[in-house]
Enzyme design. Structure first.
Site, mmCIF file in Angstrom:
data_model
loop_
_atom_site.group_PDB
_atom_site.id
_atom_site.type_symbol
_atom_site.label_atom_id
_atom_site.label_comp_id
_atom_site.label_asym_id
_atom_site.label_seq_id
_atom_site.Cartn_x
_atom_site.Cartn_y
_atom_site.Cartn_z
ATOM 1 N N ARG A 89 0.836 -1.366 -0.185
ATOM 2 C CA ARG A 89 0.073 -0.055 -0.665
ATOM 3 C C ARG A 89 0.977 1.391 0.105
ATOM 4 O O ARG A 89 1.840 1.157 0.982
ATOM 5 C CB ARG A 89 -1.293 -0.583 1.079
ATOM 6 C CG ARG A 89 -1.939 -0.777 0.935
ATOM 7 C CD ARG A 89 -2.948 -0.633 0.108
ATOM 8 N NE ARG A 89 -4.050 -1.297 0.265
ATOM 9 C CZ ARG A 89 -4.636 -2.141 -0.326
ATOM 10 N NH1 ARG A 89 -3.789 -2.124 -1.729
ATOM 11 N NH2 ARG A 89 -5.873 -3.223 -0.326
ATOM 12 N N HIS A 91 -0.582 0.560 -10.113
ATOM 13 C CA HIS A 91 -1.823 -0.431 -8.789
ATOM 14 C C HIS A 91 -2.190 -1.408 -9.515
ATOM 15 O O HIS A 91 -3.504 -1.676 -9.188
ATOM 16 C CB HIS A 91 -2.989 0.264 -8.082
ATOM 17 C CG HIS A 91 -3.175 -0.117 -6.739
ATOM 18 N ND1 HIS A 91 -3.478 0.105 -5.395
ATOM 19 C CD2 HIS A 91 -3.006 -2.066 -6.216
ATOM 20 C CE1 HIS A 91 -3.594 -0.412 -4.728
ATOM 21 N NE2 HIS A 91 -2.967 -2.052 -4.991
ATOM 22 N N GLU A 109 -2.954 7.479 -5.598
ATOM 23 C CA GLU A 109 -2.822 7.025 -7.077
ATOM 24 C C GLU A 109 -4.283 7.543 -7.890
ATOM 25 O O GLU A 109 -5.197 8.055 -7.195
ATOM 26 C CB GLU A 109 -3.766 5.741 -6.439
ATOM 27 C CG GLU A 109 -2.167 4.534 -5.967
ATOM 28 C CD GLU A 109 -2.719 3.493 -5.336
ATOM 29 O OE1 GLU A 109 -3.703 2.958 -5.590
ATOM 30 O OE2 GLU A 109 -1.726 2.417 -5.190
HETATM 31 C C1 DGY Z 1 -5.500 -6.137 -2.611
HETATM 32 O O1 DGY Z 1 -6.633 -6.516 -3.497
HETATM 33 O O2 DGY Z 1 -5.906 -5.562 -2.101
HETATM 34 C C2 DGY Z 1 -4.815 -4.742 -4.300
HETATM 35 O O3 DGY Z 1 -3.842 -3.734 -3.809
HETATM 36 C C3 DGY Z 1 -5.189 -4.569 -5.140
HETATM 37 O O4 DGY Z 1 -5.178 -6.302 -6.337
#
Ligand code: DGY
Length: 331
Positions: free
Chosen positions: A241, A289, A270
């Site tokens: 993250r 992402h 983002e």
């Molecule tokens: C999640 O599922 O947490 C990812 O970051 C998105 O694919």
């Protein structure tokens, strides 16, 4: 003959057909049609009176939203494994189970981690830019040197499902693997990974890859002191993250060559704003992402999110629930 009334749900974005078909077959579904996420007001308006909410990591769902939707809300299903976008304690306090999609995106995310390690360590994007812009003139012995992988040390910060899958890939590349994880860790079969204190891992790793959830303990964990403890030749990768990394500190570490390079699939915010100084750096590879964005993975994520949603609507236990304590409370 009595008509069965379908449960009403709000889905905050169009998800892949596999999951969407399941939802529309069972529910009266209102699917947000926009390419951009709905705002708070739009979620409230669309979901008011809904029995279920299927949301994405781009939607912040807190107690005020839950209350605005109404007391009939039975389930929140997140189309992601990470769930830091949801105030889970607010859901628990209201007895609402929250679902997520663990496991199925492990391999895709580990693949992306490795892709970023290779891209940043071997300067693939920078090299490609040099070819396209014509700034590459000829092969030369010291041109665009980068990191070695065989016999290099990989430091995994977090040794859960994704960290372990990265470790398997690293074994194939002949790397030494260290990991740091504050929770109790069982050994991973087939991988020679050694536990290490964080300061030891940072001192020894040629690649440092982040695989922790975002919470109060990990927000800005990768700060100036963390980066200063890394080798000047090391590469940082984050597929977890964005807010885990203090981006001002990362900018400074990359600009001053305090570390060699970084590969980010996640940022804060983002996307990065167009004027972000990070985007001026050649030694940063940044992606939108997309770690879980493989065909099969996103199809499975949509299905899993739909299954959690429908289980919650039926009053059944969610197949993947992040706050199982809601069931204990019922007794
Ligand atoms: C999640 O599922 O947490 C990812 O970051 C998105 O694919």
């Amino acid at each position: 003959m009595r008509r069965m009334v379908k449960p009403k749900v709000f889905v905050t974005r169009t998800i892949l057909d596999q999951g969407l078909n399941l939802i529309t077959g069972y529910c009266d579904a209102d699917v947000w049609p926009g390419e951009m996420p709905p705002g708070r007001g739009e979620i409230l308006e669309g979901a008011r009176g809904a029995d279920g909410l299927l949301c994405l990591l781009t939607d912040r769902i807190d107690g005020a939203i839950m209350d605005g939707i109404g007391p009939q809300l039975k389930v929140i299903s997140n189309h992601a494994v990470g769930f830091d976008n949801i105030v889970v304690s607010d859901a628990t306090a209201r007895g609402i189970p929250v679902g997520n999609t663990p496991g199925i995106l492990t391999d895709a995310t580990a693949d992306m981690t490795f892709a970023l390690m290779l891209a940043a360590g071997r300067r693939i994007v920078e090299g490609e830019r040099a070819v396209r812009t014509g700034s590459w003139k000829t092969w030369s012995p010291a041109f665009m040197l980068g990191a070695d992988f065989a016999r290099a040390t990989l430091g995994l910060v977090g040794f859960g499902r994704i960290g372990r899958a990265v470790a398997h890939r690293a074994s194939g590349f002949g790397m030494r693997i260290l990991y740091h994880d504050p929770s109790p860790v069982i050994p991973e079969p087939g991988v020679a990974a050694e536990p290490a204190e964080l300061h030891v891992l940072l001192r020894e790793a040629d690649f440092v890859s982040i695989h922790t959830p975002l919470d109060n303990a990990t927000r800005h964990m990768v700060n100036a002191a963390f980066l200063a403890s890394m080798k000047p030749t090391a590469v940082l990768v984050n597929t977890a993250r964005g807010p885990i990394v203090d981006q001002a500190a990362l900018y400074e570490a990359l600009r001053s060559k305090r570390i060699f390079a970084a590969g980010l699939d996640v940022t804060d915010p983002e996307p990065l704003p167009p004027g972000s100084p990070l985007l001026e750096l050649d030694n940063l590879v940044v992606c939108p992402h997309i770690a879980s964005a493989s065909w099969a993975t996103r199809a499975r994520m949509s299905l899993m999110a739909a299954e959690n949603l429908i289980a919650g609507l039926k009053g059944e236990r969610l197949p993947n629930c992040v706050n199982p304590e809601v069931y204990a409370k019922e007794k």
